[in-house]
Design a protein around this motif. Structure first.
Motif, PDB file in Angstrom:
ATOM      1  N   GLN A  80      -5.547   2.197  -1.520  1.00 23.89           N
ATOM      2  CA  GLN A  80      -5.288   3.383  -0.711  1.00 23.89           C
ATOM      3  C   GLN A  80      -6.475   3.790   0.152  1.00 23.89           C
ATOM      4  O   GLN A  80      -6.425   4.829   0.813  1.00 23.89           O
ATOM      5  N   LEU A 244       4.161   5.030  -5.115  1.00 25.41           N
ATOM      6  CA  LEU A 244       3.217   4.334  -4.249  1.00 25.41           C
ATOM      7  C   LEU A 244       3.903   3.245  -3.431  1.00 25.41           C
ATOM      8  O   LEU A 244       3.633   3.100  -2.229  1.00 25.41           O
ATOM      9  N   SER A 248       4.167   3.165   0.580  1.00 25.63           N
ATOM     10  CA  SER A 248       3.731   1.971   1.305  1.00 25.63           C
ATOM     11  C   SER A 248       4.808   1.460   2.239  1.00 25.63           C
ATOM     12  O   SER A 248       4.533   1.058   3.382  1.00 25.63           O
ATOM     13  N   LEU A 280      -1.543   1.746   2.613  1.00 21.09           N
ATOM     14  CA  LEU A 280      -1.463   2.781   3.628  1.00 21.09           C
ATOM     15  C   LEU A 280      -2.013   2.274   4.960  1.00 21.09           C
ATOM     16  O   LEU A 280      -2.861   1.384   5.004  1.00 21.09           O
TER      17      LEU A 280
END
Length: 322
Positions: A80, A244, A248, A280
């Motif tokens: 990240q 997550l 993404s 990201l």
């Protein structure tokens, strides 16, 4: 007849119950499991409810994707950090990454299906303002809808700042539709797709309705005839993703829907790489968006036409570093 660009997000690891090979594309449209589909996604302004019950196939997909995320994170992937010191790049690398990502296609249409096949293309992007809308399947819970809508709204602002092009999330019909749906809703999505994109080809409908388990998310960009200017984008993201992986997918597919339609194994640090290292949009990727919407580049340009301009812009962005 509409032009079309396509991007897929594929899995990149092996699990005990399913093999996902990095960089490889299996049969792209094999449906997951069996069973009758349920309802199509509601219109964007439909009132929230407690969420319809999820099917066994949807729960199985949720468990499967949770294991994928845990394995990726355990391997140090889905990072990240957006400006990592361990992934430096220079202006030449930035320019070559742009050329590969913005001026090549990842998939080609063949015999009514899509096959993984890199091919030269033209520069494509939006010229009209991008108005995003988000729709959720009936089995996506309200808390997730609220969080995802907030994430997409914030990300639309980031895309606008990076590209310099108007991008916003609103209510009602837009020209960039994000569908967050679970298994049964996605399998029954054909009628809704035909409403969103009148005249959509059946290959695109089959591709979305029959998304293979190894495909995390997908985006289709459409243009009128052979125009290099986008008129409509549809991004489809699995609602079963853990947080997550879902974020993404939002970052990658919405950025690719701006015109960065390809992936490259050489692009680093970047989400436009199937190695799943970064989750990201990175500073490198923001530069790609800034380059894409630089007025010196024109929709329809070929690689030969764009290349010297791309290297000039990249050098400016990197302060002359080569």
């Amino acid at each position: 007849m509409r032009g079309r660009a396509l991007s897929w997000r594929k899995g990149g690891l092996a699990l005990a119950l399913a093999a996902l090979v990095a960089g490889c594309v299996g049969p792209p449209f094999s449906p997951l499991g069996s069973g009758a589909p349920s309802t199509s996604p509601p219109p964007p302004d439909a009132p929230l409810n407690d969420g319809a019950p999820r099917s066994e196939s949807s729960q199985a997909m949720s468990d499967y994707l949770a294991r994928i995320e845990a394995t990726l994170v355990g391997q140090g992937l889905l990072r990240q950090d957006v400006a990592p010191r361990d992934a430096p790049f220079n202006s030449r690398q930035l320019a070559e990454n742009f050329i590969r990502i913005a001026l090549y296609d990842e998939y080609s249409a063949r015999n009514g299906n899509f096959v993984a096949e890199q091919s030269a293309s033209r520069l494509r992007r939006w010229t009209r303002p991008v108005r995003m809308s988000v729709e959720f399947g009936t089995s996506v819970p309200p808390a997730q809808r609220k969080a995802d809508r907030a994430a997409i709204s914030a990300y639309a602002g980031q895309l606008a700042r990076a590209s310099g092009h108007p991008v916003r999330l609103g209510y009602g019909r837009g020209n960039f539709t994000v569908l967050i749906v679970n298994e049964d809703e996605r399998r029954a999505i054909g009628p809704r797709l035909r409403q969103i994109v009148p005249g959509i080809d059946e290959a695109s409908v089959r591709a979305i309705a029959g998304l293979a388990p190894s495909t995390f998310c997908v985006a289709f960009a459409f243009s009128e005839g052979n125009s290099p200017e986008y008129s409509n984008v549809v991004a489809v993201i699995r609602g079963e993703h853990p947080d997550l992986l879902r974020t993404s997918c939002i970052h990658e597919e919405l950025a690719q829907g701006m015109g960065l339609a390809n992936d490259s194994p050489r692009a680093r640090p970047s989400i436009f790489n199937d190695d799943e290292e970064f989750a990201l949009l990175t500073r490198h990727d923001e530069m790609l968006l800034q380059m894409l919407y630089d007025p010196r580049l024109k929709p329809g340009m070929t690689e030969a036409e764009a290349r010297p301009i791309v290297h000039m812009i990249a050098a400016e962005l990197m302060g002359g570093d080569s």
